[in-house]
Design an enzyme around this catalytic site. Structure first.
Site, PDB file in Angstrom:
ATOM      1  N   TYR A   1      -9.616  31.085  18.549  1.00  0.00           N
ATOM      2  CA  TYR A   1      -9.052  31.503  19.835  1.00  0.00           C
ATOM      3  C   TYR A   1      -7.609  31.002  19.979  1.00  0.00           C
ATOM      4  O   TYR A   1      -6.714  31.746  20.369  1.00  0.00           O
ATOM      5  CB  TYR A   1      -9.931  30.951  20.956  1.00  0.00           C
ATOM      6  CG  TYR A   1      -9.433  31.197  22.353  1.00  0.00           C
ATOM      7  CD1 TYR A   1      -9.592  32.431  22.961  1.00  0.00           C
ATOM      8  CD2 TYR A   1      -8.800  30.175  23.070  1.00  0.00           C
ATOM      9  CE1 TYR A   1      -9.136  32.652  24.257  1.00  0.00           C
ATOM     10  CE2 TYR A   1      -8.348  30.382  24.355  1.00  0.00           C
ATOM     11  CZ  TYR A   1      -8.523  31.619  24.948  1.00  0.00           C
ATOM     12  OH  TYR A   1      -8.070  31.826  26.230  1.00  0.00           O
TER      13      TYR A   1
ATOM     14  N   SER B   1      -2.573  30.835  26.434  1.00  0.00           N
ATOM     15  CA  SER B   1      -3.382  29.642  26.711  1.00  0.00           C
ATOM     16  C   SER B   1      -2.688  28.428  26.098  1.00  0.00           C
ATOM     17  O   SER B   1      -1.989  28.550  25.079  1.00  0.00           O
ATOM     18  CB  SER B   1      -4.775  29.796  26.104  1.00  0.00           C
ATOM     19  OG  SER B   1      -5.488  28.571  26.155  1.00  0.00           O
TER      20      SER B   1
END
Length: 248
Positions: A154, A141
């Site tokens: 995250y 990501s």
């Protein structure tokens, strides 16, 4: 890369939006698939759709990344049956506010997004070294490029995964096995549904086509859509004394 010849690809986290779309692209290209995930019913629905649409062999296998020992046993079984490629698309955004005070939630975010995928790739790397062919795709990501207060658990896990894939790419280079790191921006999936602050949202189908195109071109790292490379370059360039004052 050459055209696939009924070669089988393991897709981990196969019920995610990007994985579904990428599985369709791979099936259209002629790859056989093994779809791994927790929801057996949904996996079978996806598999049946792919079989009907693309006339390829699609199997399903139950896998829970919260159960590392079982996941590694599944990996061994999959490798014994022959694998040409693997896609790690599992992801868990988690709840940042809860993770700030609940270490069990923080550890779940770190495990699903980094520790479990790294352990499975560590096991699979030996398989690919021995076969000397195939490919590995890891979906990270853009959140892994710089820590932000809104999702740094995250982001830290995805950043660690990107670094692991970089090292694995270096290791598997002599074996001729490409390792592709994918860094998507915002994608319209169930994981991001309803989140505030979303912009420049891409469809899973566009991201999947970009991943396959990057694989065919033997790219090392790809940002999807492409403009995220430049957005993240700007974000990484902001001095820390300024960045830490931003509400991001």
């Amino acid at each position: 890369m050459s055209e696939p010849k009924l070669q089988r690809v393991l897709v981990i986290g196969a019920t995610s939006g990007i994985a579904r779309a990428l599985s369709a692209v791979l099936a259209e290209a002629g790859y056989g698939l093994m779809l791994a995930g927790r929801d057996a019913g949904e996996l079978e629905r996806i598999a049946q759709d792919l079989r009907l649409r693309h006339a390829v062999d699609v199997e399903t296998v139950n896998m829970d990344l919260d159960e590392p020992r079982h996941s590694l046993l599944v990996i061994d079984t999959c490798a014994q049956g022959g694998l040409y490629g693997v896609v790690i698309a599992a992801g868990y955004l988690g709840e940042q506010a809860r993770a700030n005070t609940d270490e069990s939630e923080m550890l779940r975010v770190l495990n699903i997004n980094y520790a479990a995928p790294a352990a499975m790739l560590n096991r699979l790397a030996r398989h690919f070294e021995q076969t000397g062919e195939g490919f590995i795709i890891g979906v990270g990501s853009v959140a892994g490029d710089r820590g932000r207060q809104s999702n740094y658990h995250y982001g830290a896990a995805k950043g660690a995964l990107a670094l692991y894939l970089q090292g694995l790419r270096n290791r598997l280079q002599p074996a001729g096995v490409p390792v592709l790191t994918v860094k998507p921006g915002f994608v319209d999936t169930a994981m991001t549904w309803g989140l505030p602050g979303m912009f420049l949202v891409a469809s899973p189908e566009d991201v999947a086509r970009g991943i396959y195109r990057a694989l065919r071109r033997r790219r090392n790292v790809v940002y999807l859509p492409w403009f995220w490379r430049w957005i993240m370059l700007i974000i990484r360039s902001v001095p820390e004394f300024v960045f830490k004052r931003l509400k991001l």
